[in-house]
Design an enzyme around this catalytic site. Structure first.
Site, mmCIF file in Angstrom:
data_model
loop_
_atom_site.group_PDB
_atom_site.id
_atom_site.type_symbol
_atom_site.label_atom_id
_atom_site.label_comp_id
_atom_site.label_asym_id
_atom_site.label_seq_id
_atom_site.Cartn_x
_atom_site.Cartn_y
_atom_site.Cartn_z
ATOM 1 N N CYS A 1 41.309 51.959 45.720
ATOM 2 C CA CYS A 1 40.292 50.591 45.214
ATOM 3 C C CYS A 1 41.066 49.713 44.519
ATOM 4 C CB CYS A 1 39.076 51.361 44.141
ATOM 5 S SG CYS A 1 38.233 50.552 43.573
ATOM 6 N N ASP B 1 31.491 48.856 53.595
ATOM 7 C CA ASP B 1 32.232 48.117 52.446
ATOM 8 C C ASP B 1 31.421 46.781 51.748
ATOM 9 O OD1 ASP B 1 34.047 47.747 49.613
ATOM 10 O OD2 ASP B 1 35.224 48.502 50.485
ATOM 11 N N HIS C 1 32.659 51.597 50.754
ATOM 12 C CA HIS C 1 33.938 51.436 49.871
ATOM 13 C C HIS C 1 34.166 53.309 49.304
ATOM 14 C CE1 HIS C 1 36.589 49.605 47.155
ATOM 15 N NE2 HIS C 1 36.441 50.257 46.277
#
Length: 227
Positions: free
Chosen positions: A104, A162, A195
């Site tokens: 991330c 995502d 994600h």
């Protein structure tokens, strides 16, 4: 910082682990332990410690507004540099075999650090942002802008579902790498993954994509002289 390495004697290849926006919590510590079981000396530095304790917040937007947005990229690069010096001084790490991986926020920092430190042998970026959401003085350049300066082979691992990193941005990064003549970096997209598909403590976890990405990461390290 949190560190993990094999219990046996010797010097082990060094892998930097860069946190998510949630700091060096139990998942990131466990990633360090997983790497140690593969034979690496891994360290995750608390890269927010000057700006605040993100464990005090439960809302992602609050974490960004009160802490993450106040962390200069230059500070992160310096702290990661110092952690390499620390690892070398421990006598347990072979920093000539240096790798980095991050998740991330740490995924973006993986791309950034690989442009910053050409001594890194290989990097693996898990779903880090590639294109800046807006101009910010403390984050002057995102991976798509750093591509011309990247000499370290980086593997990017991204999810096709995502919502925060559209495939358009992935294609922009691929085009930037091609334009820079970088044939050693590449990006893998898992079409059905969201994600944070490696985060096995969250609903976003996708076991097949996570396992494949982990194998690709280890293979990347072996191929480029980290392992």
């Amino acid at each position: 910082a949190y560190r993990a390495h094999p219990a046996r004697s010797g010097k082990f290849p060094r892998v930097l682990v860069v946190q998510e926006i949630f700091g060096v919590h139990e998942h990131i510590k466990d990633v360090c332990r997983r790497l140690a079981k593969l034979g690496y000396f891994s360290v995750a530095v608390d890269l927010y410690h000057r700006q605040g304790d993100v464990t005090k917040f439960t809302d992602n937007q609050e974490i960004f507004a009160k802490v993450v947005n106040h962390v200069p990229d230059s500070q992160v690069m310096s702290d990661l540099d110092v952690s390499v010096v620390y690892a070398e001084s421990s006598g347990k790490a072979d920093t000539s075999r240096l790798g980095i991986t991050g998740f991330c926020w740490g995924g973006r920092m993986t791309w950034t650090y690989c442009a910053h430190n050409p001594k890194v042998k290989a990097g693996v970026a898990w779903y880090g942002r590639l294109v800046a959401p807006g101009k910010a003085p403390l984050q002057p350049a995102y991976p798509v802008e750093l591509a011309p300066y990247l000499r370290v082979p980086v593997l990017g691992l991204y999810g096709g579902q995502d919502a925060s990193i559209p495939l358009e941005h992935v294609e922009q990064m691929r085009a930037a790498l091609t334009a820079a003549g970088n044939s050693t970096s590449d990006i893998v997209v898992y079409p059905e993954a969201p994600h944070a598909f490696y985060a096995d403590y969250r609903p976003s976890y996708r076991p097949e994509a996570a396992e494949d990405g982990w194998k690709r990461m280890h293979a990347r390290f072996r191929t480029h002289g980290v392992a």
